[in-house]
Design a protein around this motif. Sequence first.
Motif, PDB file in Angstrom:
ATOM      1  N   GLY A 121       8.974   5.958  -3.843  1.00  0.00           N
ATOM      2  CA  GLY A 121       7.689   6.336  -3.273  1.00  0.00           C
ATOM      3  C   GLY A 121       6.753   5.147  -3.245  1.00  0.00           C
ATOM      4  N   ILE A 122       5.797   5.193  -2.352  1.00  0.00           N
ATOM      5  CA  ILE A 122       4.809   4.119  -2.228  1.00  0.00           C
ATOM      6  C   ILE A 122       3.429   4.768  -2.147  1.00  0.00           C
ATOM      7  CG2 ILE A 122       3.994   2.187  -0.824  1.00  0.00           C
ATOM      8  CD1 ILE A 122       6.893   1.910   0.222  1.00  0.00           C
ATOM      9  N   ILE A 123       2.541   4.327  -3.024  1.00  0.00           N
ATOM     10  CA  ILE A 123       1.167   4.821  -3.046  1.00  0.00           C
ATOM     11  C   ILE A 123       0.268   3.696  -2.558  1.00  0.00           C
ATOM     12  CG2 ILE A 123      -0.714   5.696  -4.481  1.00  0.00           C
ATOM     13  CD1 ILE A 123       1.461   6.688  -6.459  1.00  0.00           C
ATOM     14  N   VAL A 124      -0.576   3.999  -1.593  1.00  0.00           N
ATOM     15  CA  VAL A 124      -1.442   2.993  -0.978  1.00  0.00           C
ATOM     16  C   VAL A 124      -2.879   3.495  -1.015  1.00  0.00           C
ATOM     17  CG1 VAL A 124      -1.944   1.768   1.176  1.00  0.00           C
ATOM     18  CG2 VAL A 124       0.420   2.249   0.560  1.00  0.00           C
ATOM     19  N   SER A 125      -3.807   2.557  -1.212  1.00  0.00           N
ATOM     20  CA  SER A 125      -5.218   2.902  -1.168  1.00  0.00           C
ATOM     21  C   SER A 125      -5.974   1.877  -0.340  1.00  0.00           C
ATOM     22  CB  SER A 125      -5.782   2.933  -2.591  1.00  0.00           C
ATOM     23  OG  SER A 125      -7.139   3.285  -2.568  1.00  0.00           O
ATOM     24  N   ASP A 126      -6.792   2.348   0.572  1.00  0.00           N
ATOM     25  CA  ASP A 126      -7.732   1.512   1.336  1.00  0.00           C
ATOM     26  C   ASP A 126      -7.111   0.394   2.166  1.00  0.00           C
ATOM     27  OD1 ASP A 126      -9.932   2.967   0.544  1.00  0.00           O
ATOM     28  OD2 ASP A 126     -10.264   1.765  -1.237  1.00  0.00           O
ATOM     29  N   LEU A 127      -6.104   0.669   2.925  1.00  0.00           N
ATOM     30  CA  LEU A 127      -5.566  -0.315   3.875  1.00  0.00           C
ATOM     31  C   LEU A 127      -5.805   0.203   5.280  1.00  0.00           C
ATOM     32  CD1 LEU A 127      -2.061  -1.530   2.616  1.00  0.00           C
ATOM     33  CD2 LEU A 127      -4.161  -2.841   2.808  1.00  0.00           C
ATOM     34  N   ILE A 128      -6.985  -0.046   5.805  1.00  0.00           N
ATOM     35  CA  ILE A 128      -7.280   0.472   7.136  1.00  0.00           C
ATOM     36  C   ILE A 128      -7.699  -0.673   8.054  1.00  0.00           C
ATOM     37  CG2 ILE A 128      -8.737   1.987   8.517  1.00  0.00           C
ATOM     38  CD1 ILE A 128      -9.044   3.785   6.148  1.00  0.00           C
ATOM     39  N   ASN A 129      -6.799  -1.094   8.880  1.00  0.00           N
ATOM     40  CA  ASN A 129      -7.088  -1.929  10.042  1.00  0.00           C
ATOM     41  C   ASN A 129      -5.889  -1.784  10.974  1.00  0.00           C
ATOM     42  OD1 ASN A 129      -5.117  -4.029   9.608  1.00  0.00           O
ATOM     43  ND2 ASN A 129      -6.471  -4.902   8.057  1.00  0.00           N
ATOM     44  N   ASP A 130      -6.028  -2.218  12.195  1.00  0.00           N
ATOM     45  CA  ASP A 130      -4.979  -1.963  13.187  1.00  0.00           C
ATOM     46  C   ASP A 130      -3.618  -2.494  12.770  1.00  0.00           C
ATOM     47  OD1 ASP A 130      -6.698  -0.571  14.808  1.00  0.00           O
ATOM     48  OD2 ASP A 130      -7.205  -2.313  16.046  1.00  0.00           O
ATOM     49  N   SER A 131      -3.586  -3.671  12.185  1.00  0.00           N
ATOM     50  CA  SER A 131      -2.309  -4.259  11.765  1.00  0.00           C
ATOM     51  C   SER A 131      -1.660  -3.432  10.656  1.00  0.00           C
ATOM     52  CB  SER A 131      -2.534  -5.695  11.285  1.00  0.00           C
ATOM     53  OG  SER A 131      -1.330  -6.233  10.788  1.00  0.00           O
TER      54      SER A 131
END
Length: 186
Positions: free
Chosen positions: A57-67
């Motif tokens: 599993g992968i937990i991600v927080s706050d990665l918001i941009n087009d790329s």
Amino acid sequence: SYYEQFYSKLIKGIEDAYLDLKDYKVKYDLRLVDSKKYPSTYCNAVLDEFVRKKYDGIIVSDLINDSNIQKLNEVYSKNSNLVFINFDSKKINRLFSSVHDIELASKTAAEFIALGLKFSVRKNVLVFTDDILSFSQMKAQNAFSYQAERLGLKIKGIYEVGKFNKMLESNDNNAKKILSDKIDGI
């Protein structure tokens, strides 16, 4: 900084959860990558590494941009156990996201202050926030401001807590004036 304060609490929660699971041979690889400081290519390389290592599993927080949106959709197609904490986007596939309702919390704060000032003639309010330019804080400010206006509160200023504290510590006259004005709620 806001980033370090927020994520230190998040990391502590992850580490506490790990202590409960380590007897089950659960392992984790924690990377704290500030997407405002590092280019999206670096963030994407970390995600590629996680996919290559075939993590469960992968937990991600706050990665918001087009790329990052494109990369996160690619990651999801290879590992459907992709989870978001503290952000969400309808543009990105994920197993689930966990966020607090920023707008509701901000509107509720305005309602709480308005109730406290219900019988006050003046309803002058100062707003203090963390990183004033972060997406979540701008969303909170907008929701609070909208509700405050509807309830008759008058916002006299919106200030970043850290910067305002530094102004106070340096005996800045503007900070003193702001606080000496007739303020009814903070």
